[in-house]
Design a protein around this motif. Structure first.
Motif, mmCIF file in Angstrom:
data_model
loop_
_atom_site.group_PDB
_atom_site.id
_atom_site.type_symbol
_atom_site.label_atom_id
_atom_site.label_comp_id
_atom_site.label_asym_id
_atom_site.label_seq_id
_atom_site.Cartn_x
_atom_site.Cartn_y
_atom_site.Cartn_z
ATOM 1 N N SER A 75 -5.248 2.958 12.334
ATOM 2 C CA SER A 75 -6.699 3.101 12.154
ATOM 3 C C SER A 75 -7.383 1.788 12.536
ATOM 4 O O SER A 75 -6.730 0.745 12.680
ATOM 5 N N GLY A 116 -1.110 -3.674 22.009
ATOM 6 C CA GLY A 116 -2.571 -3.645 22.010
ATOM 7 C C GLY A 116 -3.247 -4.794 21.292
ATOM 8 O O GLY A 116 -4.440 -4.742 21.004
ATOM 9 N N LEU A 117 -2.482 -5.849 20.981
ATOM 10 C CA LEU A 117 -3.089 -7.002 20.320
ATOM 11 C C LEU A 117 -3.370 -8.096 21.348
ATOM 12 O O LEU A 117 -2.752 -8.133 22.415
ATOM 13 N N HIS A 156 2.843 -0.515 14.102
ATOM 14 C CA HIS A 156 2.245 0.679 13.508
ATOM 15 C C HIS A 156 0.763 0.462 13.246
ATOM 16 O O HIS A 156 -0.075 1.321 13.568
ATOM 17 N N TYR A 157 0.401 -0.679 12.671
ATOM 18 C CA TYR A 157 -1.000 -0.953 12.357
ATOM 19 C C TYR A 157 -1.820 -1.189 13.622
ATOM 20 O O TYR A 157 -2.973 -0.753 13.709
ATOM 21 N N GLN A 188 -4.807 -7.735 14.005
ATOM 22 C CA GLN A 188 -5.342 -8.724 14.947
ATOM 23 C C GLN A 188 -5.743 -9.994 14.216
ATOM 24 O O GLN A 188 -5.455 -11.111 14.684
ATOM 25 N N ASP A 189 -6.366 -9.846 13.058
ATOM 26 C CA ASP A 189 -6.777 -11.000 12.272
ATOM 27 C C ASP A 189 -5.556 -11.835 11.872
ATOM 28 O O ASP A 189 -5.563 -13.062 11.931
ATOM 29 N N VAL A 244 -9.296 -0.066 10.735
ATOM 30 C CA VAL A 244 -9.078 -1.041 9.649
ATOM 31 C C VAL A 244 -7.726 -1.722 9.812
ATOM 32 O O VAL A 244 -7.598 -2.943 9.705
ATOM 33 N N GLN A 245 -6.704 -0.921 10.089
ATOM 34 C CA GLN A 245 -5.361 -1.474 10.225
ATOM 35 C C GLN A 245 -5.244 -2.344 11.471
ATOM 36 O O GLN A 245 -4.653 -3.433 11.430
ATOM 37 N N HIS A 246 -5.821 -1.864 12.574
ATOM 38 C CA HIS A 246 -5.756 -2.642 13.807
ATOM 39 C C HIS A 246 -6.430 -4.002 13.630
ATOM 40 O O HIS A 246 -5.883 -5.037 14.015
ATOM 41 N N ASN A 282 -4.294 -13.758 14.871
ATOM 42 C CA ASN A 282 -5.169 -14.893 15.169
ATOM 43 C C ASN A 282 -4.836 -16.101 14.326
ATOM 44 O O ASN A 282 -4.964 -17.238 14.768
ATOM 45 N N PRO A 290 0.760 -1.252 0.000
ATOM 46 C CA PRO A 290 0.000 0.000 0.000
ATOM 47 C C PRO A 290 0.792 1.304 0.000
ATOM 48 O O PRO A 290 0.179 2.363 0.047
ATOM 49 N N MET A 346 -6.944 -5.611 10.935
ATOM 50 C CA MET A 346 -6.158 -6.419 10.007
ATOM 51 C C MET A 346 -5.005 -7.099 10.743
ATOM 52 O O MET A 346 -4.728 -8.287 10.554
ATOM 53 N N TRP A 379 -3.097 -8.116 3.988
ATOM 54 C CA TRP A 379 -1.807 -7.464 3.860
ATOM 55 C C TRP A 379 -0.988 -7.575 5.150
ATOM 56 O O TRP A 379 0.226 -7.755 5.123
#
Lengths: 255, 333, 201
Positions: B191, B255-256, B186-187, B199-200, B193-195, B203, B75, B197, B133
């Protein structure tokens, strides 16, 4: 010498076009990473892709500087423009094809960058001259690599020869666009900022024609169909969809 | 270059000369000397190394694919550049490792054929798909982070060519890990959306990474011999513990949430306790039933078969020009 | 069977007064392509000043352990006796002299003129022996392809600017200190005591 911070719309457009050529080519090259015919070429072509990406960034950065834009400007140019706003030549947006196609296109563009930078190193615009010097030394290596490949594939086996000839037949009609003068660019030539495309084409042919001849490749009979860099094929749409897909998930975010 | 008489000794375990050779061989390793191509080595050592090194090489090569798929979608310009360089390094690492295996007498053609015909193993971590991503960053942080631990160990391996390849790989791998950590951190704090992403990605990659560090010690029969031969210096569970101790606090700190409801730190032992690993799933993936096993191999087979005319053409040119390297007389005793 | 092309050993010189060191191999179809491949495989990070490539099978390789073998000693002695009226060729001599942790293998130490690779080895053993030589390589000079002098600017210098390949480029992301990690670990003394984030399915 022209003061470096002076610029015109015409110069900006020329810079954008020059950057776009490199960006799209880099993108196409990078598609081979993990899929090249042999491990050593995964590594080699990835180097070339990184270099071209670096060249694009140098030109986008100069544009940013001349237009006093923020540092996210290059990313915005690449990730937020639609196809009809791009100014690359159509040759670079064509799909990567087979290895012969990619090597031939790379060769044509390396020869083009090589002769273009030779002239731009003497540009009356100091920033352009500096960037050209930097790019030129990398292009010398690229040229060695891609010319070695084109020669060998042309002279290798019947199959490699046929594929190289097929690539030449496909690409030759797109070559003329590289040497087309856009409206207003004559003033840049007169000011000694960019070279006369006719001279550029002559220099380019002096390199390319002998190599193609050594490879016993036949030049197709075609006339140049494309002149405006604002015209694109559907391939660019597909490319930009790929390129901008993740960015578009959140265009406001810092990626 | 092994003399004919030598290759007989390498396999005759009841031969008194064999015991003496073996004693000298193990003494060399104990002294910290590298075994080089041409030195005496037991056949089992040679075979074990070919297996290990080639599996490692195959893993790097297949490993180009999960992240390579995201190069065209990177991106921003910087991430694009960095990812091309990272995947390029993976090709390079495969190259160094194939070289190390080749010093043991196996041709790269054989190794490539074994991989593409499904006869060779590679790290099953690469049989998982990269679905978004952020997977790229998570692989850098977790998978490369775990790999670095093993690689640092392997750099001390007694076989010279493998050790040297690993030292080179270690020096290049550090940026892979760092760029992944930087991206995810950073993600995770970016945002929504980034957070989400990031976390997913966590997982899906946490457990496969733990499994990648190998079966529990109790289920690893080779470990003892590998340690005696200086090929391994720590057990799987030891490395796994170190990995969690370093990585878990950092993931939590940005924060994850780690997808293990039983994960906790035991202050008394100073160890992290984790939930049970689903080894059944792991073995399925190892056996070839993972989500991407078939696709990964198919992709490599396609690259290989579509590149055949290229490889042949280059040889044809060299032969015509009288430049073929194989024409040189082989130097040997 | 498929071809992966022949192997070429690669030797890299990091700076003008440094020895050429073996760094590994590349597969290539001829010497010119081998040089290009070597530059991409081994020259994409600093420091590289010059490269040599040589077909792997043309190099005579022997370890100290092998030199202790009576058969090999005899063959070397025989080679030493070869008539000096035979055509002499140049051979490059490389050695491994250290057991230290490294990513490079044998180093160039000098050249000899000999009538055969084995004779070259015999002469090298005379001329270049030192305290502990673990491995010897003898390579005919005529099979070595070198990067041209003067290409450094285009072949090797650009690597210096690709700083994104170095871990220091990502400097702001450092390891948490031990006490920071312990602090977070203490907070995790109960299972499920993780942050507010839901574990998504």
């Amino acid at each position: 010498m022209i003061a470096t911070l002076n610029t015109t719309q015409i110069l900006n457009d020329w810079l954008l076009a020059t950057a776009d050529d490199q960006l799209i080519l880099a993108h196409r090259d990078s598609e081979w990473t993990g899929h090249a015919p042999i491990l050593e070429e995964d590594i080699a072509l990835a180097n070339i892709a990184q270099d071209e990406l670096g060249h694009a960034t140098l030109w986008y950065n100069l544009l940013m500087q001349l237009k006093s834009e923020n540092e996210d400007y290059p990313d915005r140019l690449v990730y937020q423009r639609e196809a009809n706003q791009w100014r690359n030549v159509q040759l670079v947006e064509l799909p990567k094809g087979d290895w012969a196609f990619t090597m031939l296109r790379q060769y044509f563009m390396d020869a083009y960058e090589h002769v273009l930078m030779s002239h731009l190193e003497k540009s009356q615009h100091q920033n352009i001259a500096d960037i050209a010097a930097k790019i030129h030394r990398e292009e010398l290596y690229h040229y060695k690599h891609s010319s070695a490949w084109v020669k060998r594939l042309a002279l290798g086996t019947d199959e490699s020869y046929q594929r190289m000839q097929a690539a030449l037949n496909q690409q030759w009609p797109y070559i003329g666009q590289l040497f087309a003068l856009a409206p207003g660019e004559a003033s840049l030539v007169e000011a000694g900022i960019i070279p006369d495309p006719a001279i550029l084409q002559n220099d380019w042919q002096k390199l390319v024609l002998p190599l193609l001849s050594t490879g016993q490749l036949d030049l197709p009979e075609v006339s140049n169909r494309f002149s405006s860099r604002a015209e694109h094929s559907l391939h660019l749409n597909q490319l930009l969809n790929d390129l901008q897909k993740v960015f578009r998930l959140d265009p406001e975010a810092d990626w | 270059m092994i003399l004919e008489s030598e290759s007989r000794v390498n396999t005759q375990e009841n031969n008194p000369e064999y015991s003496q050779r073996m004693a000298e061989f193990e003494a060399r390793i104990a002294r910290g000397e590298k075994i080089e191509a041409g030195d005496w080595m037991p056949e089992a050592y040679r075979k074990q190394l070919i297996r290990m090194i080639s599996q490692h090489a195959h893993s790097e090569v297949v490993g180009m694919l999960p992240e390579g798929a995201w190069i065209t979608h990177a991106p921003n310009l910087r991430r694009k550049m960095v990812l091309i360089a990272k995947v390029q390094d993976e090709a390079g690492h495969g190259q160094y490792l194939y070289h190390a295996a080749e010093t043991l007498g196996v041709a790269r053609e054989e190794l490539v054929a074994a991989l593409l015909e499904g006869r060779a193993k590679y790290s099953s971590i690469f049989n998982y798909p990269t679905l978004n991503w952020a997977d790229v960053g998570m692989i850098g942080w977790l998978v490369d982070g775990a790999a670095i631990r093993n690689q640092t160990m392997l750099a001390r391996c007694s076989y010279g060519p493998y050790s040297r390849a690993m030292v080179r790989i270690c020096s290049e791998e550090t940026f892979h890990h760092r760029q992944g950590k930087e991206m995810i951190t950073h993600y995770a704090q970016g945002s929504q959306v980034q957070h989400d992403m990031a976390q997913d990605a966590l997982n899906r990659w946490w457990w496969p990474t733990l499994m990648m560090l190998g079966p529990h010690d109790a289920d690893s029969p080779n470990t003892g011999q590998l340690i005696r031969w200086g090929i391994k210096t720590k057990t799987n569970d030891e490395v796994r513990q170190e990995f969690i101790a370093e990585t878990a606090p950092e993931l939590i700190g940005c924060g994850l949430t780690i997808p293990d409801l039983e994960l906790r730190f035991d202050s008394e032992s100073g160890k992290w306790l984790h939930g049970p690993i689903d080894w059944e799933h792991f073995w399925q993936v190892v056996k070839g039933n993972g989500p991407m096993n078939k696709e990964r191999l198919a992709t490599r087979q396609k690259a290989h078969s579509e590149g055949q005319w290229v490889r042949e053409a280059m040889v044809a040119y060299a032969e015509k020009e009288g430049k073929i390297a194989d024409g040189y007389a082989m130097a040997a005793f | 069977m498929d071809t992966q092309w022949p192997r070429f050993e690669v030797f890299k010189q990091d700076a003008p007064n440094q020895p050429y060191q073996n760094v590994g191999t590349v597969h290539a179809s001829d010497g010119e392509m081998a040089l290009l491949n070597a530059r991409d495989v081994y020259g994409r990070r600093p420091n590289c000043h010059s490269l040599w490539v040589a077909p792997e099978r043309a190099i005579l390789k022997v370890t100290a352990e092998e030199l202790g073998n009576a058969q090999i000693q005899q063959k070397i002695a025989e080679a030493r006796m070869l008539a000096s009226s035979e055509l002499l060729q140049n051979y490059y001599v490389f050695q491994k002299v250290s057991q230290k942790r490294t990513m490079t293998f044998v180093n160039y130490v000098g050249g000899v003129q000999a009538a055969s690779p084995r004779q070259a080895l015999a002469l090298a053993l005379d001329r270049f022996s030192q305290a502990e030589v673990w491995v010897w390589w003898i390579c005919p000079a005529e099979v070595v392809a070198a990067s041209e002098p003067g290409v450094e600017d285009s072949w090797f210098a650009p690597a210096l600017e690709k700083v994104y390949r170095q871990q220091s480029y990502y400097g702001k992301v450092t390891r948490k200190r031990r006490d920071e990690r312990l602090q977070i670990a203490q907070q995790m003394s109960q299972p499920q005591a993780q942050t507010k984030n839901e574990v998504s399915k």
